[in-house]
Structure formats: structure tokens, C-alpha cells
Motif scaffolding. Structure first.
Motif, PDB file in Angstrom:
ATOM      1  N   ALA A 128       7.174  -6.703  -4.544  1.00  0.00           N
ATOM      2  CA  ALA A 128       7.375  -7.705  -5.591  1.00  0.00           C
ATOM      3  C   ALA A 128       7.316  -7.129  -6.999  1.00  0.00           C
ATOM      4  N   ARG A 129       6.441  -6.176  -7.221  1.00  0.00           N
ATOM      5  CA  ARG A 129       6.267  -5.662  -8.582  1.00  0.00           C
ATOM      6  C   ARG A 129       7.514  -4.951  -9.089  1.00  0.00           C
ATOM      7  N   THR A 130       8.357  -4.447  -8.204  1.00  0.00           N
ATOM      8  CA  THR A 130       9.586  -3.778  -8.643  1.00  0.00           C
ATOM      9  C   THR A 130      10.578  -4.777  -9.233  1.00  0.00           C
ATOM     10  N   TYR A 131      10.327  -6.071  -9.063  1.00  0.00           N
ATOM     11  CA  TYR A 131      11.187  -7.123  -9.607  1.00  0.00           C
ATOM     12  C   TYR A 131      10.539  -7.853 -10.783  1.00  0.00           C
ATOM     13  N   GLY A 132       9.564  -7.207 -11.411  1.00  0.00           N
ATOM     14  CA  GLY A 132       8.939  -7.803 -12.590  1.00  0.00           C
ATOM     15  C   GLY A 132       7.976  -8.923 -12.276  1.00  0.00           C
ATOM     16  N   ILE A 133       7.426  -8.901 -11.071  1.00  0.00           N
ATOM     17  CA  ILE A 133       6.470  -9.935 -10.671  1.00  0.00           C
ATOM     18  C   ILE A 133       5.081  -9.316 -10.654  1.00  0.00           C
ATOM     19  N   ASP A 134       4.169  -9.956 -11.357  1.00  0.00           N
ATOM     20  CA  ASP A 134       2.814  -9.436 -11.501  1.00  0.00           C
ATOM     21  C   ASP A 134       1.848 -10.256 -10.650  1.00  0.00           C
ATOM     22  N   LEU A 135       0.683  -9.706 -10.440  1.00  0.00           N
ATOM     23  CA  LEU A 135      -0.367 -10.367  -9.671  1.00  0.00           C
ATOM     24  C   LEU A 135      -1.703  -9.990 -10.288  1.00  0.00           C
ATOM     25  N   GLN A 137      -4.467 -12.334  -9.650  1.00  0.00           N
ATOM     26  CA  GLN A 137      -5.405 -13.133  -8.864  1.00  0.00           C
ATOM     27  C   GLN A 137      -6.168 -12.275  -7.853  1.00  0.00           C
ATOM     28  N   PHE A 138      -5.517 -11.231  -7.325  1.00  0.00           N
ATOM     29  CA  PHE A 138      -6.115 -10.326  -6.347  1.00  0.00           C
ATOM     30  C   PHE A 138      -5.723  -8.903  -6.711  1.00  0.00           C
ATOM     31  N   THR A 139      -6.501  -7.950  -6.242  1.00  0.00           N
ATOM     32  CA  THR A 139      -6.170  -6.548  -6.444  1.00  0.00           C
ATOM     33  C   THR A 139      -5.674  -5.977  -5.126  1.00  0.00           C
ATOM     34  N   VAL A 140      -4.376  -5.701  -5.074  1.00  0.00           N
ATOM     35  CA  VAL A 140      -3.765  -5.110  -3.880  1.00  0.00           C
ATOM     36  C   VAL A 140      -2.751  -4.063  -4.323  1.00  0.00           C
ATOM     37  N   SER A 141      -2.424  -3.175  -3.407  1.00  0.00           N
ATOM     38  CA  SER A 141      -1.444  -2.137  -3.724  1.00  0.00           C
ATOM     39  C   SER A 141      -0.034  -2.725  -3.790  1.00  0.00           C
ATOM     40  N   ASP A 142       0.840  -2.015  -4.474  1.00  0.00           N
ATOM     41  CA  ASP A 142       2.238  -2.432  -4.579  1.00  0.00           C
ATOM     42  C   ASP A 142       2.877  -2.573  -3.206  1.00  0.00           C
ATOM     43  N   GLU A 143       2.494  -1.717  -2.268  1.00  0.00           N
ATOM     44  CA  GLU A 143       3.123  -1.674  -0.947  1.00  0.00           C
ATOM     45  C   GLU A 143       2.907  -2.942  -0.134  1.00  0.00           C
ATOM     46  N   GLY A 153      20.090 -14.424  -5.310  1.00  0.00           N
ATOM     47  CA  GLY A 153      19.999 -14.146  -6.734  1.00  0.00           C
ATOM     48  C   GLY A 153      18.701 -14.563  -7.399  1.00  0.00           C
ATOM     49  N   ALA A 154      17.789 -15.183  -6.656  1.00  0.00           N
ATOM     50  CA  ALA A 154      16.538 -15.671  -7.260  1.00  0.00           C
ATOM     51  C   ALA A 154      15.730 -14.545  -7.894  1.00  0.00           C
ATOM     52  N   LEU A 155      15.728 -13.371  -7.294  1.00  0.00           N
ATOM     53  CA  LEU A 155      14.949 -12.259  -7.848  1.00  0.00           C
ATOM     54  C   LEU A 155      15.555 -11.713  -9.134  1.00  0.00           C
ATOM     55  N   ASN A 156      16.788 -12.073  -9.416  1.00  0.00           N
ATOM     56  CA  ASN A 156      17.417 -11.631 -10.662  1.00  0.00           C
ATOM     57  C   ASN A 156      16.950 -12.438 -11.869  1.00  0.00           C
ATOM     58  N   HIS A 157      16.468 -13.666 -11.644  1.00  0.00           N
ATOM     59  CA  HIS A 157      16.087 -14.486 -12.792  1.00  0.00           C
ATOM     60  C   HIS A 157      14.681 -15.073 -12.733  1.00  0.00           C
ATOM     61  N   LEU A 158      13.975 -14.940 -11.629  1.00  0.00           N
ATOM     62  CA  LEU A 158      12.600 -15.442 -11.554  1.00  0.00           C
ATOM     63  C   LEU A 158      11.626 -14.274 -11.653  1.00  0.00           C
ATOM     64  N   HIS A 159      10.785 -14.322 -12.659  1.00  0.00           N
ATOM     65  CA  HIS A 159       9.806 -13.256 -12.911  1.00  0.00           C
ATOM     66  C   HIS A 159       8.508 -13.910 -13.370  1.00  0.00           C
ATOM     67  N   GLY A 160       7.497 -13.103 -13.559  1.00  0.00           N
ATOM     68  CA  GLY A 160       6.237 -13.617 -14.089  1.00  0.00           C
ATOM     69  C   GLY A 160       5.070 -13.254 -13.207  1.00  0.00           C
ATOM     70  N   GLU A 161       4.036 -14.082 -13.287  1.00  0.00           N
ATOM     71  CA  GLU A 161       2.810 -13.848 -12.526  1.00  0.00           C
ATOM     72  C   GLU A 161       2.775 -14.770 -11.309  1.00  0.00           C
ATOM     73  N   PHE A 162       2.614 -14.170 -10.140  1.00  0.00           N
ATOM     74  CA  PHE A 162       2.508 -14.936  -8.906  1.00  0.00           C
ATOM     75  C   PHE A 162       1.081 -15.407  -8.716  1.00  0.00           C
ATOM     76  N   ARG A 163       0.931 -16.661  -8.260  1.00  0.00           N
ATOM     77  CA  ARG A 163      -0.390 -17.226  -7.979  1.00  0.00           C
ATOM     78  C   ARG A 163      -0.370 -17.910  -6.625  1.00  0.00           C
ATOM     79  N   PHE A 164      -1.196 -17.399  -5.706  1.00  0.00           N
ATOM     80  CA  PHE A 164      -1.408 -18.069  -4.422  1.00  0.00           C
ATOM     81  C   PHE A 164      -2.106 -19.403  -4.658  1.00  0.00           C
TER      82      PHE A 164
END
Length: 172
Positions: A128-135, A137-143, A153-164
Motif C-alpha cells: 500500500a505504501r508504494t501508492y501513497g497510502i500511509d498508516l 494506527q499500527f506499526t507494520v512493515s511495508d511488506e 483506477g482507484a489506486l491512481n486517485h485515492l491516497h492518504g492515511e488508512f484507518r482500520f
């Protein structure tokens, strides 16, 4: 094998499945919390059943992607569980694909998860982080922080901070 929406009569069997598939009670507690929430969408809790045995279960919940002042509803996958005796038979993949189809029909553009980097990419999940999505709320690896596109096309225009959903917090 039957793929269907979980019913109230399945709850005990699903709880048993979760405790067999995962050490500890975190996943069983998470499912219980999500079921009790007002945003719970029953059609996004799915089981596979054969000969009266619930062999697998998957649950998707509503999550958020926050981009400045804009918030978008997205889906979160978790947990996914298959009884140990029936693992490695494709049940998990069947549940993932059915769940993605249902999430799309509910209007979710993306589905997120924390998962095994060798397993989930075969079902369209990418880091997710390769598409400009941050996290935060939790500390996890990029993998392990992954997303799958449900709407082209959603990954082309939706970005920001993800929240479970808040039910994911304070487990354990």
C-alpha cells in the motif's frame, strides 16, 4: 462446497474455527467486536461449508482512507481463517475472491489488509505504501501492509492515511 453469508447459527462454529486456526483469542474477539458494531455488513462475513462443517471464514469491515479533509470508505479484510485440516486446499482463495466481489458490490473501491507477502499478492494485493497510502494506527512493515484495487483506477486517485475500524485496536 457451499459459499454463503454467515448466519447467527454459525457464530459458535466460527469462533471455534478461529481459535483452532490462530493461537490466542485475538481474532475471535475481533470478529465478535465487528459483529456488534453498527457498521457491520452481514454479507461481508462469509463462510465455506461442506457436509455441515464450516471449513473457512472471512470477514470484511468498513475502514477509512483519509486525505486531508476528505474521507473515503474502503474495506479491510480480516480475519481470514481455515480449519487446520483443510488448509492449502484453496478455501482461503475462494473466500478472498468472493469477499472482494461482495465488497465491490457494496461500493468499496479498495480493500486493505495486514498479511503474508508471499500469499496475498496472488489475489491482487500490493504494498500500500508504494501508492501513497500511509498508516499511523499500527506499526507494520511495508511488506505486510497491502491493498487490492476493486474499482479500476482507484489506486491512481485515492491516497492518504488508512484507518482500520476501531475494533482492531487494543487486541491482545
Amino acid at each position: 462446497m457451499i459459499i454463503r453469508t454467515e448466519t447467527i447459527n454459525d457464530h459458535e462454529k466460527v469462533q471455534d474455527l478461529l481459535t483452532q486456526a490462530f493461537p490466542g483469542q485475538e481474532e475471535a474477539l475481533l470478529v465478535q467486536r465487528l459483529r456488534e458494531d453498527k457498521t457491520f455488513q452481514r454479507e461481508l462475513s462469509i463462510v465455506t461449508e461442506e457436509d455441515g462443517i464450516i471449513k473457512g471464514h472471512i470477514m470484511f469491515s468498513q475502514a477509512s482512507l483519509i486525505d486531508g479533509i476528505h474521507s473515503h470508505y474502503v474495506a479491510a479484510l480480516g480475519p481470514l481463517a481455515v480449519l487446520p485440516d483443510y488448509q492449502r486446499q484453496g478455501i482461503g482463495g475462494i473466500l478472498i475472491e468472493e469477499g472482494k466481489r461482495r465488497c465491490l458490490s457494496h461500493g468499496y473501491p479498495l480493500v486493505f489488509l495486514f498479511g503474508h507477502p508471499a500469499y496475498y499478492p496472488r489475489y491482487g494485493f500490493v504494498q500500500a505504501r508504494t501508492y501513497g497510502i500511509d498508516l499511523t494506527q499500527f506499526t507494520v512493515s511495508d511488506e505486510v501492509f497491502m491493498v487490492a484495487e476493486l474499482q479500476l483506477g482507484a489506486l491512481n486517485h485515492l491516497h492518504g492515511e488508512f484507518r482500520f475500524h476501531s475494533a482492531f485496536e487494543d487486541l491482545g
